[in-house]
Scaffold this motif. Structure first.
Motif, mmCIF file in Angstrom:
data_model
loop_
_atom_site.group_PDB
_atom_site.id
_atom_site.type_symbol
_atom_site.label_atom_id
_atom_site.label_comp_id
_atom_site.label_asym_id
_atom_site.label_seq_id
_atom_site.Cartn_x
_atom_site.Cartn_y
_atom_site.Cartn_z
ATOM 1 N N UNK A 38 0.859 -1.186 0.000
ATOM 2 C CA UNK A 38 0.000 0.000 0.000
ATOM 3 C C UNK A 38 0.897 1.239 0.000
ATOM 4 N N UNK A 39 0.570 2.196 -0.873
ATOM 5 C CA UNK A 39 1.256 3.490 -0.889
ATOM 6 C C UNK A 39 0.215 4.533 -0.482
ATOM 7 N N UNK A 40 0.455 5.196 0.661
ATOM 8 C CA UNK A 40 -0.467 6.205 1.193
ATOM 9 C C UNK A 40 0.193 7.567 1.025
ATOM 10 N N UNK A 41 -0.233 8.333 0.024
ATOM 11 C CA UNK A 41 0.470 9.573 -0.302
ATOM 12 C C UNK A 41 0.412 10.599 0.824
ATOM 13 N N UNK A 42 -0.748 10.755 1.469
ATOM 14 C CA UNK A 42 -0.890 11.771 2.520
ATOM 15 C C UNK A 42 0.108 11.559 3.651
ATOM 16 N N UNK A 43 0.516 10.314 3.854
ATOM 17 C CA UNK A 43 1.458 9.986 4.924
ATOM 18 C C UNK A 43 2.859 9.724 4.395
ATOM 19 N N UNK A 44 3.010 9.750 3.080
ATOM 20 C CA UNK A 44 4.282 9.376 2.448
ATOM 21 C C UNK A 44 4.741 8.043 3.015
ATOM 22 N N UNK A 188 15.689 -3.861 0.431
ATOM 23 C CA UNK A 188 14.914 -4.665 1.376
ATOM 24 C C UNK A 188 13.582 -5.088 0.762
ATOM 25 N N UNK A 189 12.907 -4.126 0.119
ATOM 26 C CA UNK A 189 11.623 -4.430 -0.502
ATOM 27 C C UNK A 189 11.775 -5.462 -1.609
ATOM 28 N N UNK A 190 12.822 -5.356 -2.386
ATOM 29 C CA UNK A 190 13.033 -6.259 -3.517
ATOM 30 C C UNK A 190 12.963 -7.721 -3.094
ATOM 31 N N UNK A 191 13.496 -7.996 -1.910
ATOM 32 C CA UNK A 191 13.513 -9.372 -1.414
ATOM 33 C C UNK A 191 12.176 -9.794 -0.806
ATOM 34 N N UNK A 192 11.225 -8.856 -0.710
ATOM 35 C CA UNK A 192 9.938 -9.148 -0.079
ATOM 36 C C UNK A 192 8.801 -9.308 -1.086
ATOM 37 N N UNK A 193 9.009 -8.889 -2.333
ATOM 38 C CA UNK A 193 7.933 -8.902 -3.334
ATOM 39 C C UNK A 193 8.345 -9.730 -4.543
ATOM 40 N N UNK A 194 7.391 -9.898 -5.450
ATOM 41 C CA UNK A 194 7.629 -10.653 -6.677
ATOM 42 C C UNK A 194 6.848 -10.012 -7.814
ATOM 43 N N UNK A 195 7.158 -10.417 -9.026
ATOM 44 C CA UNK A 195 6.308 -10.042 -10.158
ATOM 45 C C UNK A 195 4.895 -10.540 -9.858
ATOM 46 N N UNK A 196 3.922 -9.657 -10.000
ATOM 47 C CA UNK A 196 2.539 -9.991 -9.701
ATOM 48 C C UNK A 196 2.050 -9.492 -8.357
ATOM 49 N N UNK A 197 2.956 -9.067 -7.467
ATOM 50 C CA UNK A 197 2.537 -8.532 -6.164
ATOM 51 C C UNK A 197 1.642 -7.309 -6.368
ATOM 52 N N UNK A 198 0.453 -7.269 -5.728
ATOM 53 C CA UNK A 198 -0.421 -6.098 -5.862
ATOM 54 C C UNK A 198 0.178 -4.864 -5.190
ATOM 55 N N UNK A 199 -0.002 -3.724 -5.825
ATOM 56 C CA UNK A 199 0.442 -2.440 -5.286
ATOM 57 C C UNK A 199 -0.764 -1.504 -5.320
ATOM 58 N N UNK A 200 -1.287 -1.154 -4.139
ATOM 59 C CA UNK A 200 -2.478 -0.312 -4.023
ATOM 60 C C UNK A 200 -2.023 1.107 -3.698
ATOM 61 N N UNK A 201 -2.266 2.040 -4.618
ATOM 62 C CA UNK A 201 -1.797 3.420 -4.464
ATOM 63 C C UNK A 201 -2.995 4.308 -4.181
ATOM 64 N N UNK A 202 -2.938 5.023 -3.048
ATOM 65 C CA UNK A 202 -4.073 5.830 -2.610
ATOM 66 C C UNK A 202 -3.598 7.184 -2.111
ATOM 67 N N UNK A 203 -4.515 8.175 -2.178
ATOM 68 C CA UNK A 203 -4.202 9.492 -1.632
ATOM 69 C C UNK A 203 -4.159 9.440 -0.114
#
Length: 217
Positions: A38-44, A188-203
């Motif tokens: 999850x990417x929460x822009x308001x909180x960076x 660090x993140x690279x070792x935690x995710x894979x191709x196909x991992x969902x990425x939810x981007x929100x304000x």
């Protein structure tokens, strides 16, 4: 052209031996058994969940144009649900992982097709440079524009999660639309995710809590 890119990719591997109107589900409760970002822009905030459990959190930065990308060059980060489409990191070069592709100086780029190798490419997409982490270069490309974006007429490409060494007070600076982490956090993140991992981007979290109840806990 494609056969040239494929040949360049094979050669590169040998050389080292070897995204504003978006719905997040409305009243439907989403359930992920695997990892989701999850990417929460308001909180960076860049959050990695395993099911409903938060397992990692990193500071991040988004586009200088704000949120809700709709066209090439608007400097905005897209909003919605995306997936990691390709991955590249010097961690592959170092033999620390066999996941994804290597980053080779002067040879590794992004274009409208995704990750490409060759002697020439877009100046702003030199994936081996400090803008992408330099000696720790690490990049995870997203599938923007996805099918829904294309149907809406959205344009643009090369929206990535990537590291950078360009920091202010220890945090990444604004991007041209990508999601930026520090170089070390990107590894660090690279070792935690894979191709196909969902990425939810929100304000903000407010747009997510109905679909993801753990944000209210």
């Amino acid at each position: 052209m494609e056969h040239i890119k494929r040949a360049a990719l094979s050669l590169a591997a040998l050389c080292i031996c070897f995204m504003a109107g978006v719905s997040f589900g409305g009243d439907d409760v989403r359930a992920f058994d695997d990892r989701v970002v999850f990417v929460i822009d308001a909180e960076k905030a860049f959050l990695v969940y395993e099911g409903a459990e938060l397992i990692a959190s990193f500071p991040c930065e988004t586009g200088y144009g704000g949120m809700g990308k709709t066209r090439e060059g608007d400097g905005k980060t897209p909003v919605g649900e995306y997936h990691i489409a390709w991955m590249a990191s010097v961690e592959v070069n170092r033999g620390h992982t066999d996941k994804g592709s290597p980053v080779i100086e002067g040879m590794t780029w992004c274009d409208e097709t995704g990750l490409v190798y060759g002697p020439e490419g877009r100046n702003e997409e030199r994936l081996w440079t400090d803008a992408y982490g330099g000696e720790d270069a690490t990049i995870m490309g997203l599938d923007y524009p996805n099918e829904e974006d294309v149907a809406r007429g959205y344009t643009g490409d090369c929206i990535e999660i990537h590291g950078t060494t360009r920091l202010v007070d220890g945090k990444p600076t604004r991007s041209a639309g990508c999601i930026k982490l520090t170089a070390k956090d990107a590894i660090l993140l690279y070792h935690m995710v894979d191709v196909g991992t969902p990425v939810i981007i929100s304000v903000s979290r407010d747009t997510l809590s109905g679909a993801y109840p753990f944000f209210d806990e």
